[in-house]
Design a protein around this motif. Structure first.
Motif, PDB file in Angstrom:
ATOM      1  N   SER A   1      -6.930   0.731  -1.582  1.00 40.06           N
ATOM      2  CA  SER A   1      -8.377   0.961  -1.671  1.00 40.06           C
ATOM      3  C   SER A   1      -8.774   1.607  -2.986  1.00 40.06           C
ATOM      4  O   SER A   1      -9.958   1.651  -3.319  1.00 40.06           O
ATOM      5  CB  SER A   1      -8.841   1.832  -0.501  1.00 40.06           C
ATOM      6  OG  SER A   1      -8.170   3.082  -0.519  1.00 40.06           O
TER       7      SER A   1
ATOM      8  N   GLY B   1      -3.930  -2.551   2.320  1.00 42.84           N
ATOM      9  CA  GLY B   1      -4.647  -1.278   2.433  1.00 42.84           C
ATOM     10  C   GLY B   1      -4.918  -0.586   1.118  1.00 42.84           C
ATOM     11  O   GLY B   1      -5.386   0.549   1.112  1.00 42.84           O
TER      12      GLY B   1
ATOM     13  N   GLU C   1      -2.953  16.377  -3.476  1.00 41.66           N
ATOM     14  CA  GLU C   1      -2.968  16.155  -2.027  1.00 41.66           C
ATOM     15  C   GLU C   1      -3.902  14.995  -1.681  1.00 41.66           C
ATOM     16  O   GLU C   1      -5.030  14.922  -2.204  1.00 41.66           O
ATOM     17  CB  GLU C   1      -3.478  17.407  -1.292  1.00 41.66           C
ATOM     18  CG  GLU C   1      -2.654  18.659  -1.488  1.00 41.66           C
ATOM     19  CD  GLU C   1      -1.408  18.697  -0.601  1.00 41.66           C
ATOM     20  OE1 GLU C   1      -1.174  17.754   0.186  1.00 41.66           O
ATOM     21  OE2 GLU C   1      -0.670  19.690  -0.713  1.00 41.66           O
ATOM     22  N   ASP C   2      -3.454  14.124  -0.768  1.00 42.14           N
ATOM     23  CA  ASP C   2      -4.336  13.067  -0.252  1.00 42.14           C
ATOM     24  C   ASP C   2      -5.449  13.717   0.579  1.00 42.14           C
ATOM     25  O   ASP C   2      -5.202  14.655   1.347  1.00 42.14           O
ATOM     26  CB  ASP C   2      -3.544  12.078   0.597  1.00 42.14           C
ATOM     27  CG  ASP C   2      -4.303  10.787   0.831  1.00 42.14           C
ATOM     28  OD1 ASP C   2      -3.899   9.741   0.291  1.00 42.14           O
ATOM     29  OD2 ASP C   2      -5.321  10.821   1.559  1.00 42.14           O
TER      30      ASP C   2
ATOM     31  N   ASN D   1       0.844   0.739  -1.738  1.00 44.74           N
ATOM     32  CA  ASN D   1       0.077  -0.327  -1.098  1.00 44.74           C
ATOM     33  C   ASN D   1      -0.429  -1.238  -2.218  1.00 44.74           C
ATOM     34  O   ASN D   1      -1.049  -0.765  -3.173  1.00 44.74           O
ATOM     35  CB  ASN D   1      -1.095   0.260  -0.309  1.00 44.74           C
ATOM     36  CG  ASN D   1      -0.631   1.050   0.902  1.00 44.74           C
ATOM     37  OD1 ASN D   1       0.350   0.687   1.544  1.00 44.74           O
ATOM     38  ND2 ASN D   1      -1.313   2.144   1.203  1.00 44.74           N
TER      39      ASN D   1
ATOM     40  N   HIS E   1       2.347   6.958  -2.670  1.00 40.11           N
ATOM     41  CA  HIS E   1       2.143   7.897  -1.563  1.00 40.11           C
ATOM     42  C   HIS E   1       3.495   8.553  -1.274  1.00 40.11           C
ATOM     43  O   HIS E   1       4.499   7.851  -1.103  1.00 40.11           O
ATOM     44  CB  HIS E   1       1.711   7.180  -0.287  1.00 40.11           C
ATOM     45  CG  HIS E   1       0.379   6.511  -0.343  1.00 40.11           C
ATOM     46  ND1 HIS E   1      -0.748   7.059   0.225  1.00 40.11           N
ATOM     47  CD2 HIS E   1      -0.014   5.340  -0.880  1.00 40.11           C
ATOM     48  CE1 HIS E   1      -1.779   6.242   0.045  1.00 40.11           C
ATOM     49  NE2 HIS E   1      -1.355   5.180  -0.624  1.00 40.11           N
TER      50      HIS E   1
HETATM   51  P1  5GP Z   1      -4.558   3.332  -0.919  1.00 41.27           P
HETATM   52  O1  5GP Z   1      -5.333   3.043   0.340  1.00 41.27           O
HETATM   53  O2  5GP Z   1      -5.265   2.755  -2.123  1.00 41.27           O
HETATM   54  O3  5GP Z   1      -3.114   2.986  -0.877  1.00 41.27           O
HETATM   55  O4  5GP Z   1      -4.570   4.905  -1.072  1.00 41.27           O
HETATM   56  C1  5GP Z   1      -5.679   5.602  -1.510  1.00 41.27           C
HETATM   57  C2  5GP Z   1      -5.545   6.991  -0.963  1.00 41.27           C
HETATM   58  O5  5GP Z   1      -6.441   7.810  -1.679  1.00 41.27           O
HETATM   59  C3  5GP Z   1      -5.900   7.110   0.509  1.00 41.27           C
HETATM   60  O6  5GP Z   1      -4.783   7.631   1.220  1.00 41.27           O
HETATM   61  C4  5GP Z   1      -7.093   8.059   0.519  1.00 41.27           C
HETATM   62  O7  5GP Z   1      -7.066   8.969   1.601  1.00 41.27           O
HETATM   63  C5  5GP Z   1      -6.979   8.769  -0.810  1.00 41.27           C
HETATM   64  N1  5GP Z   1      -8.251   9.168  -1.384  1.00 41.27           N
HETATM   65  C6  5GP Z   1      -9.384   8.412  -1.455  1.00 41.27           C
HETATM   66  N2  5GP Z   1     -10.350   9.102  -2.084  1.00 41.27           N
HETATM   67  C7  5GP Z   1      -9.816  10.316  -2.396  1.00 41.27           C
HETATM   68  C8  5GP Z   1     -10.346  11.481  -3.054  1.00 41.27           C
HETATM   69  O8  5GP Z   1     -11.495  11.533  -3.479  1.00 41.27           O
HETATM   70  N3  5GP Z   1      -9.501  12.539  -3.187  1.00 41.27           N
HETATM   71  C9  5GP Z   1      -8.214  12.513  -2.740  1.00 41.27           C
HETATM   72  N4  5GP Z   1      -7.488  13.616  -2.921  1.00 41.27           N
HETATM   73  N5  5GP Z   1      -7.689  11.431  -2.118  1.00 41.27           N
HETATM   74  C10 5GP Z   1      -8.484  10.354  -1.951  1.00 41.27           C
END
Ligand code: 5GP
Ligand code: ZN
Length: 113
Positions: free
Chosen positions: A94, A92, A29-30, A86, A101
């Motif tokens: 990160s 986005g 889960e995100d 992403n 996703h």
């Molecule tokens: P990005 O921004 O790189 O496409 O997606 C990274 C995703 O990882 C974001 O949607 C963010 O909410 C999620 N995320 C970041 N840190 C953590 C974490 O420690 N645990 C979980 N389950 N999700 C995380």
């Protein structure tokens, strides 16, 4: 990779709500869900992102998407969901471990922001 957040989640060093795991992929889960379903699907192999992937990763990237489709079916959100990668900070990204996703369970608008 020792310091990669998603590698650490996969190893159980950082807690997460695990959804699914097989030989090649892992899903959880995100932490900041953007819909009723927001699951991240990652390859077990550390790949920084789509632009760092090579032809050797072709099957793995497909497997991540098929894992997403499987979870979407299990959750009965097949009337509309989105799989998103992403790529790069301006889009986005990160976390630099390739992740798909899976977002669904609500109406999704186009184009995304
Ligand atoms: P990005 O921004 O790189 O496409 O997606 C990274 C995703 O990882 C974001 O949607 C963010 O909410 C999620 N995320 C970041 N840190 C953590 C974490 O420690 N645990 C979980 N389950 N999700 C995380
Ligand atoms: Zn990693």
């Amino acid at each position: 990779m020792p310091d990669c957040l998603f590698c650490r989640i996969m190893r159980g060093e950082v807690p997460s709500k695990k959804i699914y795991e097989d030989e090649h992929t892992f899903a959880f889960e995100d932490i900041n869900p953007q819909g009723p379903t927001h699951v991240l699907i990652i390859p077990k192999k550390h790949i920084a992102g789509l632009k760092e992937a090579t032809a050797d990763d072709t099957e793995l990237i497909g497997r991540c998407h098929l894992t997403a489709a499987r979870i979407a079916k299990e959750r009965s959100i097949e009337d509309g969901y989105r799989t998103v990668l992403n790529v790069g900070p301006r889009a986005g990204q990160s976390v630099f471990h390739l992740h798909v996703h899976l977002i669904g369970g609500r109406t999704l608008h186009w184009p995304p922001g």
